[in-house]
Design a protein around this motif. Structure first.
Motif, PDB file in Angstrom:
ATOM      1  N   ILE A   1       0.832  -1.200   0.000  1.00  0.00           N
ATOM      2  CA  ILE A   1       0.000   0.000   0.000  1.00  0.00           C
ATOM      3  C   ILE A   1       0.866   1.249   0.000  1.00  0.00           C
ATOM      4  N   GLY A   2       1.933   1.244   0.798  1.00  0.00           N
ATOM      5  CA  GLY A   2       2.775   2.425   0.897  1.00  0.00           C
ATOM      6  C   GLY A   2       3.308   2.888  -0.442  1.00  0.00           C
ATOM      7  N   SER A   3       3.701   1.953  -1.297  1.00  0.00           N
ATOM      8  CA  SER A   3       4.249   2.335  -2.602  1.00  0.00           C
ATOM      9  C   SER A   3       3.203   3.017  -3.478  1.00  0.00           C
ATOM     10  N   LYS A   4       1.938   2.596  -3.324  1.00  0.00           N
ATOM     11  CA  LYS A   4       0.871   3.246  -4.102  1.00  0.00           C
ATOM     12  C   LYS A   4       0.563   4.635  -3.560  1.00  0.00           C
ATOM     13  N   VAL A   5       0.689   4.832  -2.243  1.00  0.00           N
ATOM     14  CA  VAL A   5       0.541   6.167  -1.666  1.00  0.00           C
ATOM     15  C   VAL A   5       1.638   7.077  -2.206  1.00  0.00           C
ATOM     16  N   VAL A   6       2.868   6.576  -2.272  1.00  0.00           N
ATOM     17  CA  VAL A   6       3.985   7.348  -2.824  1.00  0.00           C
ATOM     18  C   VAL A   6       3.700   7.743  -4.268  1.00  0.00           C
ATOM     19  N   ASP A   7       3.267   6.793  -5.081  1.00  0.00           N
ATOM     20  CA  ASP A   7       2.970   7.080  -6.487  1.00  0.00           C
ATOM     21  C   ASP A   7       1.902   8.168  -6.616  1.00  0.00           C
ATOM     22  N   ALA A   8       0.834   8.042  -5.825  1.00  0.00           N
ATOM     23  CA  ALA A   8      -0.264   9.003  -5.915  1.00  0.00           C
ATOM     24  C   ALA A   8       0.182  10.394  -5.485  1.00  0.00           C
ATOM     25  N   ALA A   9       1.014  10.462  -4.453  1.00  0.00           N
ATOM     26  CA  ALA A   9       1.494  11.759  -3.979  1.00  0.00           C
ATOM     27  C   ALA A   9       2.411  12.416  -5.006  1.00  0.00           C
ATOM     28  N   LEU A  10       3.280  11.639  -5.616  1.00  0.00           N
ATOM     29  CA  LEU A  10       4.165  12.188  -6.645  1.00  0.00           C
ATOM     30  C   LEU A  10       3.362  12.682  -7.840  1.00  0.00           C
ATOM     31  N   GLU A  11       2.321  11.945  -8.221  1.00  0.00           N
ATOM     32  CA  GLU A  11       1.471  12.369  -9.328  1.00  0.00           C
ATOM     33  C   GLU A  11       0.781  13.693  -9.026  1.00  0.00           C
ATOM     34  N   ARG A  12       0.528  13.954  -7.752  1.00  0.00           N
ATOM     35  CA  ARG A  12      -0.103  15.212  -7.352  1.00  0.00           C
ATOM     36  C   ARG A  12       0.898  16.354  -7.282  1.00  0.00           C
ATOM     37  N   GLY A  13       2.172  16.061  -7.449  1.00  0.00           N
ATOM     38  CA  GLY A  13       3.184  17.101  -7.426  1.00  0.00           C
ATOM     39  C   GLY A  13       3.778  17.374  -6.063  1.00  0.00           C
ATOM     40  N   TRP A  14       3.598  16.445  -5.113  1.00  0.00           N
ATOM     41  CA  TRP A  14       4.153  16.616  -3.775  1.00  0.00           C
ATOM     42  C   TRP A  14       5.592  16.115  -3.726  1.00  0.00           C
ATOM     43  N   ARG A  15       6.334  16.623  -2.754  1.00  0.00           N
ATOM     44  CA  ARG A  15       7.628  16.029  -2.412  1.00  0.00           C
ATOM     45  C   ARG A  15       7.372  14.852  -1.466  1.00  0.00           C
ATOM     46  N   VAL A  16       8.097  13.778  -1.667  1.00  0.00           N
ATOM     47  CA  VAL A  16       7.875  12.582  -0.849  1.00  0.00           C
ATOM     48  C   VAL A  16       9.199  12.067  -0.303  1.00  0.00           C
ATOM     49  N   ARG A  17       9.188  11.790   0.995  1.00  0.00           N
ATOM     50  CA  ARG A  17      10.273  11.048   1.620  1.00  0.00           C
ATOM     51  C   ARG A  17       9.745   9.663   1.937  1.00  0.00           C
ATOM     52  N   LEU A  18      10.433   8.678   1.455  1.00  0.00           N
ATOM     53  CA  LEU A  18      10.031   7.285   1.628  1.00  0.00           C
ATOM     54  C   LEU A  18      10.976   6.634   2.621  1.00  0.00           C
ATOM     55  N   LEU A  19      10.418   6.146   3.723  1.00  0.00           N
ATOM     56  CA  LEU A  19      11.201   5.397   4.697  1.00  0.00           C
ATOM     57  C   LEU A  19      10.731   3.955   4.712  1.00  0.00           C
ATOM     58  N   ASP A  20      11.670   3.033   4.588  1.00  0.00           N
ATOM     59  CA  ASP A  20      11.319   1.618   4.629  1.00  0.00           C
ATOM     60  C   ASP A  20      12.517   0.844   5.158  1.00  0.00           C
ATOM     61  N   SER A  21      12.218  -0.182   5.935  1.00  0.00           N
ATOM     62  CA  SER A  21      13.300  -1.001   6.495  1.00  0.00           C
ATOM     63  C   SER A  21      13.869  -1.964   5.472  1.00  0.00           C
ATOM     64  N   PHE A  22      13.101  -2.243   4.398  1.00  0.00           N
ATOM     65  CA  PHE A  22      13.516  -3.206   3.373  1.00  0.00           C
ATOM     66  C   PHE A  22      13.941  -4.530   3.999  1.00  0.00           C
ATOM     67  N   ARG A  23      13.152  -4.974   4.981  1.00  0.00           N
ATOM     68  CA  ARG A  23      13.449  -6.252   5.624  1.00  0.00           C
ATOM     69  C   ARG A  23      13.488  -7.369   4.585  1.00  0.00           C
ATOM     70  N   ALA A  24      14.502  -8.185   4.661  1.00  0.00           N
ATOM     71  CA  ALA A  24      14.658  -9.263   3.684  1.00  0.00           C
ATOM     72  C   ALA A  24      13.521 -10.268   3.750  1.00  0.00           C
ATOM     73  N   ASP A  25      12.874 -10.383   4.924  1.00  0.00           N
ATOM     74  CA  ASP A  25      11.779 -11.342   5.060  1.00  0.00           C
ATOM     75  C   ASP A  25      10.440 -10.748   4.652  1.00  0.00           C
ATOM     76  N   VAL A  26      10.475  -9.517   4.122  1.00  0.00           N
ATOM     77  CA  VAL A  26       9.225  -8.857   3.756  1.00  0.00           C
ATOM     78  C   VAL A  26       9.127  -8.658   2.245  1.00  0.00           C
ATOM     79  N   HIS A  27       9.941  -7.762   1.702  1.00  0.00           N
ATOM     80  CA  HIS A  27       9.834  -7.517   0.264  1.00  0.00           C
ATOM     81  C   HIS A  27      11.167  -7.241  -0.408  1.00  0.00           C
ATOM     82  N   GLY A  28      12.257  -7.527   0.251  1.00  0.00           N
ATOM     83  CA  GLY A  28      13.551  -7.427  -0.398  1.00  0.00           C
ATOM     84  C   GLY A  28      13.973  -5.999  -0.677  1.00  0.00           C
TER      85      GLY A  28
END
Length: 359
Positions: free
Chosen positions: A13-40
């Protein structure tokens, strides 16, 4: 220009929120742990947008989240461990990932003076849905193992002994978490409310119903039922439908959920200091688990679903949403119908198998 921090921004879901915000012209900071057991690892495209800053780190690490909040207008807190879990051995990770991390985030927001929050909550905070018997609305206790073993799946009125009628649940319903994940989401909501009231912040809590769509994680015990069915069909297997397939749900497309987040951001910009507001996020279409399995199978010409009679203790029978509050208090309206969404999901790319799941 709005600057938005999205925690768990590389997740489903978070990645789709990022996409939608960028499409609206917002600045976005994306924080993610990138846990190997989650999504690499993060997709390479994440680093290519000029208005996107990608940070690898844990939202529960004060040394990471504090500096990242500087200059941020609003936070969309998506990072969480989700799903029913595999047992009580999951409890420490749920509490650490969801509750302790949220407390660290809110503490840092108070210190940095960031006063607007959109929190990803869940329908699971309600427990069972809303029901009525011949005399009116009635609350039902958790289902008993003896009934589930005997394939008695429908809740029975404690007053009349007759089966209940399931209704749409509203945000005014009593919270009644019935598993560890649900308890952690209720705690997140209480923490957010405490922060808002003590710091004059604004907090919108989005109670997601069954979210589905392209990019769902596969091959994990924490995945939603749509992803489990989609994985089975991709492997040529029949979807296995628990209970009798009559469980009522509201399946809402991930793009509509992302749009709901942006609508909630707007709500935080106009609400009063200290305002706390939960919002259901659902499609408005009541469907059963069995219907969803059949729709996916039909879309790919796959095998008919198999109804197994199995059950998961801690799951609920019926939970469907009234999203009227979000519709009337913001400009949000779901756009993706059940038929169109399931047709898309049937052949859409999915995330590679992992042993956990992030939002």
């Amino acid at each position: 220009m709005t600057t938005l921090l999205v925690t768990g921004g590389a997740g489903f879901i978070g990645s789709k929120v990022v996409d939608a915000a960028l499409e609206r012209g917002w600045r976005v900071r994306l924080l993610d742990s990138f846990r190997a057991d989650v999504h690499g690892e993060a997709p390479a495209a994440l680093a290519e947008h000029p208005d996107l800053e990608v940070v690898a780190g844990d939202v529960g690490d004060a040394a990471v989240i504090g500096p990242l909040l500087r200059g941020v207008d609003v936070v969309c807190h998506q990072a969480a461990k989700v799903g029913l879990g595999v047992g009580m051995s999951d409890a420490p990770d749920y509490v650490a990932s969801n509750d302790l991390a949220t407390a660290v985030l809110l503490s840092a927001m108070a210190e940095q003076g960031v006063g607007r929050l959109v929190l990803a909550s869940s329908m699971v905070v309600y427990g069972e849905g809303r029901y009525r018997d011949e005399t009116g609305d009635v609350e039902v206790p958790p289902r008993r193992t003896v009934d589930l073993e005997a394939c008695r799946f429908e809740p029975i009125s404690p007053r009349t002994g007759h089966p209940l009628t399931a209704l749409l649940i509203t945000e005014t319903a009593r919270l009644d978490p019935r598993n560890v994940y649900a308890a952690s989401k209720v705690a997140q909501e209480h923490l957010a409310a405490s922060w808002a009231r003590s710091c004059g912040g604004r907090a919108a809590m989005l109670r997601y119903h069954n979210v589905y769509g392209p990019g769902m994680p596969t091959g994990t015990p924490y995945a939603g039922v749509a992803a489990i069915f989609r994985t089975a069909l991709a492997e040529g297997r029949a979807p296995r439908v628990f209970e009798d397939g009559g469980q009522r749900r509201d399946f809402v497309h991930v793009r509509d959920v992302a749009a709901a987040n942006l609508a909630a951001v707007g709500w935080t910009s106009t609400s009063e200091p200290g305002a706390v507001r939960p919002f259901n996020v659902g499609s408005g279409e009541v469907r059963t688990i069995g219907e969803m399995a059949r729709a996916l199978s039909a879309a790919v010409g796959g095998p008919e679903p198999v109804v197994t009679g199995e059950y998961r203790l801690g799951d609920v029978r019926h939970i469907t949403a009234s999203s009227d509050r979000l519709r009337t208090e913001t400009d949000w309206t779901p756009q993706v119908t059940f038929a169109a969404g399931m047709s898309e999901l049937a052949t859409a790319p999915m995330r590679p198998a992992a042993t956990g799941q992030a939002r």
